[in-house]
Design a protein around this motif. Structure first.
Motif, PDB file in Angstrom:
ATOM      1  N   GLU A  25       0.838  -1.207   0.000  1.00 27.80           N
ATOM      2  CA  GLU A  25       0.000   0.000   0.000  1.00 27.80           C
ATOM      3  C   GLU A  25       0.873   1.257   0.000  1.00 27.80           C
ATOM      4  N   LEU A  26       1.916   1.252   0.828  1.00 32.69           N
ATOM      5  CA  LEU A  26       2.811   2.404   0.884  1.00 32.69           C
ATOM      6  C   LEU A  26       3.575   2.588  -0.429  1.00 32.69           C
ATOM      7  N   ALA A  28       2.501   1.787  -3.391  1.00 29.83           N
ATOM      8  CA  ALA A  28       1.537   2.361  -4.339  1.00 29.83           C
ATOM      9  C   ALA A  28       1.340   3.850  -4.061  1.00 29.83           C
ATOM     10  N   ASP A  29       1.285   4.218  -2.777  1.00 32.84           N
ATOM     11  CA  ASP A  29       1.166   5.630  -2.413  1.00 32.84           C
ATOM     12  C   ASP A  29       2.396   6.414  -2.882  1.00 32.84           C
ATOM     13  N   LEU A  30       3.571   5.809  -2.747  1.00 30.57           N
ATOM     14  CA  LEU A  30       4.793   6.457  -3.205  1.00 30.57           C
ATOM     15  C   LEU A  30       4.748   6.662  -4.723  1.00 30.57           C
ATOM     16  N   ARG A  31       4.243   5.685  -5.441  1.00 31.27           N
ATOM     17  CA  ARG A  31       4.112   5.828  -6.903  1.00 31.27           C
ATOM     18  C   ARG A  31       3.237   7.038  -7.221  1.00 31.27           C
ATOM     19  N   SER A  32       2.115   7.153  -6.546  1.00 28.99           N
ATOM     20  CA  SER A  32       1.206   8.266  -6.782  1.00 28.99           C
ATOM     21  C   SER A  32       1.854   9.604  -6.437  1.00 28.99           C
ATOM     22  N   GLU A  33       2.491   9.664  -5.291  1.00 27.74           N
ATOM     23  CA  GLU A  33       3.155  10.907  -4.862  1.00 27.74           C
ATOM     24  C   GLU A  33       4.300  11.273  -5.805  1.00 27.74           C
ATOM     25  N   THR A  36       2.900  12.713  -8.985  1.00 29.23           N
ATOM     26  CA  THR A  36       2.428  14.081  -8.748  1.00 29.23           C
ATOM     27  C   THR A  36       3.596  15.061  -8.745  1.00 29.23           C
ATOM     28  N   ALA A  66      10.241  10.499   0.826  1.00 24.95           N
ATOM     29  CA  ALA A  66       9.341   9.339   0.764  1.00 24.95           C
ATOM     30  C   ALA A  66      10.092   8.092   0.311  1.00 24.95           C
TER      31      ALA A  66
END
Length: 128
Positions: A25-26, A28-33, A36, A66
């Motif tokens: 999950e983290l 995937a969040d890093l990919r999104s961040e 961005t 991150a």
């Protein structure tokens, strides 16, 4: 690029209390961040406004922090290099108009783009 250069999985698992679902999950969040922040950098390079190097520095810093927390060495290293190049450019009074100042920033940005692509490829390979 070896997977250990993209992420130290064992260390990242330790950071997440050996909870693989949480780590995924983290990541995937890093990919999104990261996506961005890369969009912000790209826009700043295409259309520099006031203090463009400061904006690039800030976006690079977010990626570096991150990536560091999740043991993603290549991303961290590339973001740190771009942050440093942007910092040096920000301190040059001719920054945006001086090709010798702008070139290192653009080169480090290209390196970060490779690191981001490697990160995306790695995530696909592990089903994230």
């Amino acid at each position: 690029m070896s997977s250990s250069e993209v992420i130290d999985w064992d260390e990242a698992m330790q950071q997440c209390g050996e909870d693989e679902e949480f780590l995924r999950e983290l990541l995937a969040d890093l990919r999104s961040e990261t996506d961005t922040q890369m969009a912000k950098i790209e826009e700043t390079i295409r259309n520099p406004t006031d203090s463009p190097f400061i904006q690039i520095m800030r976006a690079s810093h977010v990626i570096k922090g991150a990536a560091s927390n999740l043991m993603c060495a290549q991303l961290r290293h590339s973001a740190m290099n771009l942050e440093s190049a942007a910092s040096a450019a920000a301190n040059d009074s001719n920054g945006v108009s001086n090709p010798s100042v702008l070139q290192p920033v653009q080169e480090k940005y290209e390196e970060l783009k490779v690191a981001v692509a490697n990160y995306h490829d790695y995530l696909k390979s592990v089903g994230v």
